[in-house]
Enzyme design. Sequence first.
Site, PDB file in Angstrom:
ATOM      1  N   GLN A 136       0.848  -1.196   0.000  1.00  0.00           N
ATOM      2  CA  GLN A 136       0.000   0.000   0.000  1.00  0.00           C
ATOM      3  C   GLN A 136       0.889   1.254   0.000  1.00  0.00           C
ATOM      4  O   GLN A 136       1.838   1.342   0.776  1.00  0.00           O
ATOM      5  CB  GLN A 136      -0.897   0.008   1.240  1.00  0.00           C
ATOM      6  N   ASN A 214      -0.300 -12.017   7.183  1.00  0.00           N
ATOM      7  CA  ASN A 214       0.320 -11.013   6.319  1.00  0.00           C
ATOM      8  C   ASN A 214      -0.179  -9.614   6.682  1.00  0.00           C
ATOM      9  O   ASN A 214      -1.380  -9.402   6.850  1.00  0.00           O
ATOM     10  CB  ASN A 214       0.003 -11.308   4.854  1.00  0.00           C
ATOM     11  N   GLY A 215       0.755  -8.666   6.801  1.00  0.00           N
ATOM     12  CA  GLY A 215       0.379  -7.296   7.116  1.00  0.00           C
ATOM     13  C   GLY A 215      -0.118  -7.132   8.532  1.00  0.00           C
ATOM     14  O   GLY A 215      -1.028  -6.340   8.791  1.00  0.00           O
ATOM     15  N   ASP A 269      -6.940 -12.323  -2.706  1.00  0.00           N
ATOM     16  CA  ASP A 269      -6.154 -11.083  -2.715  1.00  0.00           C
ATOM     17  C   ASP A 269      -5.496 -10.905  -4.085  1.00  0.00           C
ATOM     18  O   ASP A 269      -4.365 -10.426  -4.194  1.00  0.00           O
ATOM     19  CB  ASP A 269      -5.105 -11.089  -1.607  1.00  0.00           C
TER      20      ASP A 269
END
Length: 379
Positions: A136, A214-215, A269
């Site tokens: 992002q 993840n993230g 995703d």
Amino acid sequence: MIIQSKRIWVLGQFIEAQLELEDGKIKNVLAYGAKPADKDYGERRIVPGFIDVHTHGAYGFDTNDAEEEGLRNWMKHIPEEGVTGICPTTITQIEEVLTKAVKNVAKVVADGYEGAEILGIHFEGPYLDMVYKGAQPEQCIVKPDVEQFKRYQKAADGLIKIITMATERDEDFELTRYCAANDVRVSIGHSAATIEEAGMAIANGATSMTHIFNGMTPFHHRKPGLVGAAMRFRDTFGEVICDGNHSTPDALNDLFMAKGRDYTIMITDALMVKGLPVGTKVLFGGNEIELYPDGSAHLTGAKSLAGSTLKVNEGLKVLVEKAMIPWDYAINSCTLNPARYLNVDDRKGKLVAGYDADIVVLNDDYSVEMTYVRGKEAF
């Protein structure tokens, strides 16, 4: 129309049965051979249509592109992998770009389209954590803002159904509580939250976690982080990318066995490079990404994972054949659980009378033989 098979997924088991389809619905579930069948699929597995609640694009289109024909082409072709319901997903950008993106989805929904049904928009960002931002663009990340979100939702004609945000950045959980009170699922993601902070977010309306592992803050036995929270708070939903790259089959097994069969949601995703040749490079959120031979997409500079090109039917194969997840856990994660998450489980996620005729016929190698979207042959 009547279709039949000796393996139709009904009531948590495969049974020999017929499905009578009429006006986009399953009119009746009948005994195998009860009436002359229009299609006999033999021993092929017939399961509910797949629902992908977190996917950015495919075939060269990204939700942020705000192109009507790109979105229509995506919806028309995605039933090839068994997807009958979908939530086009944004990525963090400036307000002008995101406004155009959600307006585009709303216009296509209003004007009509073919293929998979758009069940809402997944709004990923821009209210994220800098450390766990992933792909992002950090220059567009901002603090949660109720008034700004209201503008986005107005532009989307109310179609935003899920928001991913770092809830620990939401002062007094103002946006979290607003979304929870207005039929928008709050999913904790791209977040540095501790397990304690995650618990408070859930107490204030959050109901899910985005692409677990993840993230987010990792698991440690003295600092369980968001991964630990996902396993500890079992009655919250949890998305997970089931490509075997973002999370190994062993990690997938750990998560599914901890959460059970009712709250884990398979997501792809997937990015716009899905369906394009290996080596393709495109801009995603202002960052260049490249498609690798294993189907993963990476930032060309940092080489870190940026997303996937996973197909849901292939994710199902990974879960069952590699992660050794029980069939009912695996199939629920891409059918009934996302339907419950989106509050559409009164018409989707099951093969029972009165429900939408969203149906997938699977070969034993998990390839898709046929997909029906509301009773129509979509692939």
